[in-house]
Design a protein around this motif. Structure first.
Motif, PDB file in Angstrom:
ATOM      1  N   LEU A   1      40.254  24.466  35.313  1.00  0.00           N
ATOM      2  CA  LEU A   1      39.590  25.516  36.080  1.00  0.00           C
ATOM      3  C   LEU A   1      39.535  25.091  37.538  1.00  0.00           C
ATOM      4  O   LEU A   1      39.192  23.945  37.855  1.00  0.00           O
ATOM      5  CB  LEU A   1      38.164  25.736  35.557  1.00  0.00           C
ATOM      6  CG  LEU A   1      37.352  26.821  36.278  1.00  0.00           C
ATOM      7  CD1 LEU A   1      37.909  28.202  35.951  1.00  0.00           C
ATOM      8  CD2 LEU A   1      35.877  26.737  35.899  1.00  0.00           C
TER       9      LEU A   1
ATOM     10  N   LYS B   1      32.224  31.633  33.397  1.00  0.00           N
ATOM     11  CA  LYS B   1      32.292  32.215  34.732  1.00  0.00           C
ATOM     12  C   LYS B   1      32.543  33.718  34.659  1.00  0.00           C
ATOM     13  O   LYS B   1      31.970  34.504  35.423  1.00  0.00           O
ATOM     14  CB  LYS B   1      33.401  31.539  35.542  1.00  0.00           C
ATOM     15  CG  LYS B   1      33.081  30.124  36.027  1.00  0.00           C
ATOM     16  CD  LYS B   1      32.091  30.145  37.154  1.00  0.00           C
ATOM     17  CE  LYS B   1      32.070  28.842  37.942  1.00  0.00           C
ATOM     18  NZ  LYS B   1      31.654  27.665  37.176  1.00  0.00           N
TER      19      LYS B   1
ATOM     20  N   ASP C   1      33.236  26.912  27.316  1.00  0.00           N
ATOM     21  CA  ASP C   1      34.435  27.050  28.137  1.00  0.00           C
ATOM     22  C   ASP C   1      34.017  27.552  29.520  1.00  0.00           C
ATOM     23  O   ASP C   1      33.548  28.674  29.680  1.00  0.00           O
ATOM     24  CB  ASP C   1      35.389  28.038  27.465  1.00  0.00           C
ATOM     25  CG  ASP C   1      36.709  28.198  28.205  1.00  0.00           C
ATOM     26  OD1 ASP C   1      36.748  28.002  29.434  1.00  0.00           O
ATOM     27  OD2 ASP C   1      37.709  28.534  27.546  1.00  0.00           O
ATOM     28  N   LYS C   2      34.214  26.716  30.533  1.00  0.00           N
ATOM     29  CA  LYS C   2      33.721  27.052  31.868  1.00  0.00           C
ATOM     30  C   LYS C   2      34.404  28.288  32.456  1.00  0.00           C
ATOM     31  O   LYS C   2      33.823  28.976  33.305  1.00  0.00           O
ATOM     32  CB  LYS C   2      33.885  25.837  32.784  1.00  0.00           C
ATOM     33  CG  LYS C   2      32.989  24.677  32.377  1.00  0.00           C
ATOM     34  CD  LYS C   2      33.244  23.441  33.217  1.00  0.00           C
ATOM     35  CE  LYS C   2      32.268  22.325  32.872  1.00  0.00           C
ATOM     36  NZ  LYS C   2      32.272  21.946  31.452  1.00  0.00           N
ATOM     37  N   TYR C   3      35.620  28.577  32.036  1.00  0.00           N
ATOM     38  CA  TYR C   3      36.284  29.794  32.490  1.00  0.00           C
ATOM     39  C   TYR C   3      35.631  31.018  31.875  1.00  0.00           C
ATOM     40  O   TYR C   3      35.304  31.997  32.577  1.00  0.00           O
ATOM     41  CB  TYR C   3      37.771  29.734  32.135  1.00  0.00           C
ATOM     42  CG  TYR C   3      38.558  30.973  32.517  1.00  0.00           C
ATOM     43  CD1 TYR C   3      38.617  31.402  33.837  1.00  0.00           C
ATOM     44  CD2 TYR C   3      39.243  31.703  31.553  1.00  0.00           C
ATOM     45  CE1 TYR C   3      39.340  32.531  34.193  1.00  0.00           C
ATOM     46  CE2 TYR C   3      39.976  32.839  31.895  1.00  0.00           C
ATOM     47  CZ  TYR C   3      40.017  33.245  33.212  1.00  0.00           C
ATOM     48  OH  TYR C   3      40.727  34.370  33.566  1.00  0.00           O
ATOM     49  N   ARG C   4      35.405  30.998  30.567  1.00  0.00           N
ATOM     50  CA  ARG C   4      34.761  32.133  29.906  1.00  0.00           C
ATOM     51  C   ARG C   4      33.344  32.343  30.431  1.00  0.00           C
ATOM     52  O   ARG C   4      32.894  33.482  30.585  1.00  0.00           O
ATOM     53  CB  ARG C   4      34.736  31.918  28.393  1.00  0.00           C
ATOM     54  CG  ARG C   4      36.100  31.936  27.736  1.00  0.00           C
ATOM     55  CD  ARG C   4      36.004  31.523  26.278  1.00  0.00           C
ATOM     56  NE  ARG C   4      37.293  31.330  25.666  1.00  0.00           N
ATOM     57  CZ  ARG C   4      37.874  32.174  24.825  1.00  0.00           C
ATOM     58  NH1 ARG C   4      37.257  33.295  24.495  1.00  0.00           N
ATOM     59  NH2 ARG C   4      39.060  31.910  24.304  1.00  0.00           N
TER      60      ARG C   4
ATOM     61  N   GLU D   1      37.801  26.176  41.290  1.00  0.00           N
ATOM     62  CA  GLU D   1      36.602  26.889  41.715  1.00  0.00           C
ATOM     63  C   GLU D   1      36.412  26.720  43.218  1.00  0.00           C
ATOM     64  O   GLU D   1      36.688  25.646  43.784  1.00  0.00           O
ATOM     65  CB  GLU D   1      35.408  26.293  40.959  1.00  0.00           C
ATOM     66  CG  GLU D   1      34.096  26.976  41.147  1.00  0.00           C
ATOM     67  CD  GLU D   1      33.032  26.303  40.283  1.00  0.00           C
ATOM     68  OE1 GLU D   1      32.087  25.733  40.863  1.00  0.00           O
ATOM     69  OE2 GLU D   1      33.156  26.341  39.048  1.00  0.00           O
TER      70      GLU D   1
ATOM     71  N   ARG E   1      37.907  22.615  31.579  1.00  0.00           N
ATOM     72  CA  ARG E   1      37.146  23.751  31.080  1.00  0.00           C
ATOM     73  C   ARG E   1      36.162  23.370  29.978  1.00  0.00           C
ATOM     74  O   ARG E   1      35.120  24.019  29.821  1.00  0.00           O
ATOM     75  CB  ARG E   1      38.104  24.832  30.556  1.00  0.00           C
ATOM     76  CG  ARG E   1      38.848  25.530  31.654  1.00  0.00           C
ATOM     77  CD  ARG E   1      39.990  26.411  31.141  1.00  0.00           C
ATOM     78  NE  ARG E   1      39.559  27.424  30.197  1.00  0.00           N
ATOM     79  CZ  ARG E   1      40.317  28.448  29.812  1.00  0.00           C
ATOM     80  NH1 ARG E   1      41.537  28.581  30.322  1.00  0.00           N
ATOM     81  NH2 ARG E   1      39.859  29.330  28.944  1.00  0.00           N
TER      82      ARG E   1
ATOM     83  N   PHE F   1      36.932  31.759  41.225  1.00  0.00           N
ATOM     84  CA  PHE F   1      37.458  30.799  40.257  1.00  0.00           C
ATOM     85  C   PHE F   1      38.792  31.277  39.725  1.00  0.00           C
ATOM     86  O   PHE F   1      39.136  32.468  39.836  1.00  0.00           O
ATOM     87  CB  PHE F   1      36.466  30.603  39.109  1.00  0.00           C
ATOM     88  CG  PHE F   1      36.154  31.856  38.339  1.00  0.00           C
ATOM     89  CD1 PHE F   1      36.847  32.181  37.180  1.00  0.00           C
ATOM     90  CD2 PHE F   1      35.165  32.734  38.777  1.00  0.00           C
ATOM     91  CE1 PHE F   1      36.571  33.349  36.477  1.00  0.00           C
ATOM     92  CE2 PHE F   1      34.874  33.905  38.079  1.00  0.00           C
ATOM     93  CZ  PHE F   1      35.581  34.215  36.930  1.00  0.00           C
ATOM     94  N   LEU F   2      39.539  30.349  39.125  1.00  0.00           N
ATOM     95  CA  LEU F   2      40.834  30.677  38.568  1.00  0.00           C
ATOM     96  C   LEU F   2      41.178  29.683  37.471  1.00  0.00           C
ATOM     97  O   LEU F   2      40.963  28.475  37.627  1.00  0.00           O
ATOM     98  CB  LEU F   2      41.915  30.610  39.660  1.00  0.00           C
ATOM     99  CG  LEU F   2      43.363  30.818  39.182  1.00  0.00           C
ATOM    100  CD1 LEU F   2      43.600  32.286  38.838  1.00  0.00           C
ATOM    101  CD2 LEU F   2      44.349  30.340  40.239  1.00  0.00           C
ATOM    102  N   ALA F   3      41.710  30.194  36.365  1.00  0.00           N
ATOM    103  CA  ALA F   3      42.350  29.351  35.349  1.00  0.00           C
ATOM    104  C   ALA F   3      43.849  29.477  35.596  1.00  0.00           C
ATOM    105  O   ALA F   3      44.476  30.450  35.150  1.00  0.00           O
ATOM    106  CB  ALA F   3      41.982  29.824  33.948  1.00  0.00           C
TER     107      ALA F   3
END
Length: 404
Positions: free
Chosen positions: A185, A118, A113-116, A187, A155, A130-132
């Motif tokens: 996501l 980050k 998961d690219k959010y986790r 970025e 993500r 970054f922001l979800a």
């Protein structure tokens, strides 16, 4: 002597036997192995293991999980083995459900998961903002705050699928309409080049680190431009910086057994500072595993599969040779490849892949690893490798004949 445990070894894997000769790699425990694979490649593995199950829709359906659940509920299972990105999470969930050792879902999510990831990276290395987002208004407010352009990406995808650089509000709104918000996501866009570091990690430490620089970018396929990669020289300050960055990044992430990693790093064109992009608990795509094997003399895929299967070969020993390696991926165009004109390949080419039947229709590439032709090259140093890649790109431009 290699060792393993009692109980079935479940291997979920969709690549064909000529790419991954699993019987050769897992001969010590072949009778314990139950392989779940796709119907398209089943024949290549026939008669090689204690069990073989094929499914019609390997990546998209629930068939693989259904079979894994059934086997784990019926008999003792010691190991569950994966080889590609699309299996990481679903196999981790099965491990958790039945108490099988290996990568857990909680750990796998941080690598998928690219959010986790980050969030994990930002605790110790420079990371783009970054922001979800919860909704479109959140997304536009983020872009207005940090400045255009911004990067939009799913993500849980890989291979640069679905990644876009957007430059204004209307374009952002159009992009958002194609995403589920929970898989989105945003970025900060960082101008500059992208590098990657590949190797093996274990227990939060880096065992092997091979830094490389992309030639063009992972989004070049969208413009029909080839993607290349060059291994950097040991004395290059950039290589040394990337090696240290990899060490610090891996220490921030969940600990694993012996596992390959693929780390991508931005280099800001103005400041030359390094920024975290992504990390995966698997081998990199394209021809990264071939170049990694050539530079170390160790087949990284075989090593990884054997270790996951519980086979211990006395520990991995990595030593880099003096030469450098690289690869080039030539993306397909929208149209028909009519022929490939017989043209001598550059002397530095070690491996070359191309179609052999014409004419052949293609759609435009949708991922960084979509190719119509590819090359693995060798050189005395990084400069020689990059020169070889340019020669391969020129070969492709001359030899591949396209029509609309």
């Amino acid at each position: 002597m290699p060792t393993s445990e009692s109980g079935a070894i479940l291997v979920a894997h969709r690549l064909p036997a000529h790419v991954t000769p699993l019987r050769e790699w897992l001969s010590d425990v072949a009778e314990q192995v139950v392989l779940i694979t796709s119907r398209e490649v089943e024949q290549g593995y026939s008669g090689q293991f204690g069990g073989l199950i094929s499914v019609s829709d390997y990546s998209s359906s629930d068939e693989v999980v259904t079979h894994l659940d059934r086997i784990c509920s019926e008999q003792a299972v010691s190991r569950i083995v994966y080889g590609t990105e699309d299996d990481i999470l679903r196999l981790a969930r099965i491990r958790d459900r039945y108490g099988v050792s290996g990568l857990s879902e909680a750990a796998a999510l941080v690598y998928r998961d690219k959010y986790r990831m980050k969030i994990a990276a930002a605790k110790g290395v420079a990371t783009p903002e970054f922001l979800a987002p919860s909704n479109a208004a959140d997304a536009e407010a983020f872009a207005e705050r940090i400045g255009w352009p911004v990067v939009v990406k799913p993500r849980l995808s890989y291979g640069s699928r679905g990644v876009a650089v957007v430059h204004e509000g209307a374009e952002l709104a159009a992009q958002l309409s194609g995403y589920a918000m929970k898989d989105l996501l945003l970025e900060e866009y960082l101008p500059g080049i992208v590098c990657h570091v590949d190797g093996f990690m274990q227990g939060g430490e880096v065992l092997l680190s091979v830094p490389s620089r992309y030639v063009n970018s992972c989004l070049s396929f969208a413009d029909g431009v080839s993607l290349g990669s060059v291994q950097l020289d040991d004395h290059d300050p950039l290589a040394q910086g990337l090696t240290d960055f990899a060490r610090r990044t891996v220490a921030l992430f969940p600990e694993t057994d012996l596992t390959p990693f693929h780390l991508e790093v931005f280099i800001h064109e103005d400041t030359q500072d390094l920024y975290f992009c992504e990390i995966a608990a698997r081998l990199g795509g394209g021809h990264i595993y071939e170049t990694l094997g050539l530079t170390t003399g160790v087949n990284p895929v075989e090593l990884w599969f054997r270790d996951q299967a519980g086979l211990r070969d006395g520990g991995a020993r990595f030593a880099r040779g003096p030469e450098r390696y690289g690869f080039l991926l030539v993306p397909p165009r929208e149209g028909t490849l009519d022929e490939i004109v017989a043209t001598p390949l550059p002397d530095s080419v070690l491996q070359h892949n191309q179609p052999d039947k014409f004419p052949r229709g293609y759609s435009a590439a949708t991922a960084s690893t979509d190719t119509v032709a590819s090359f693995v090259v060798r050189g005395a140093d990084a400069v020689a490798v990059e020169s070889a890649l340019h020669a391969c790109a020129q070969w492709a431009e001359k030899a591949l004949r396209w029509s609309a």
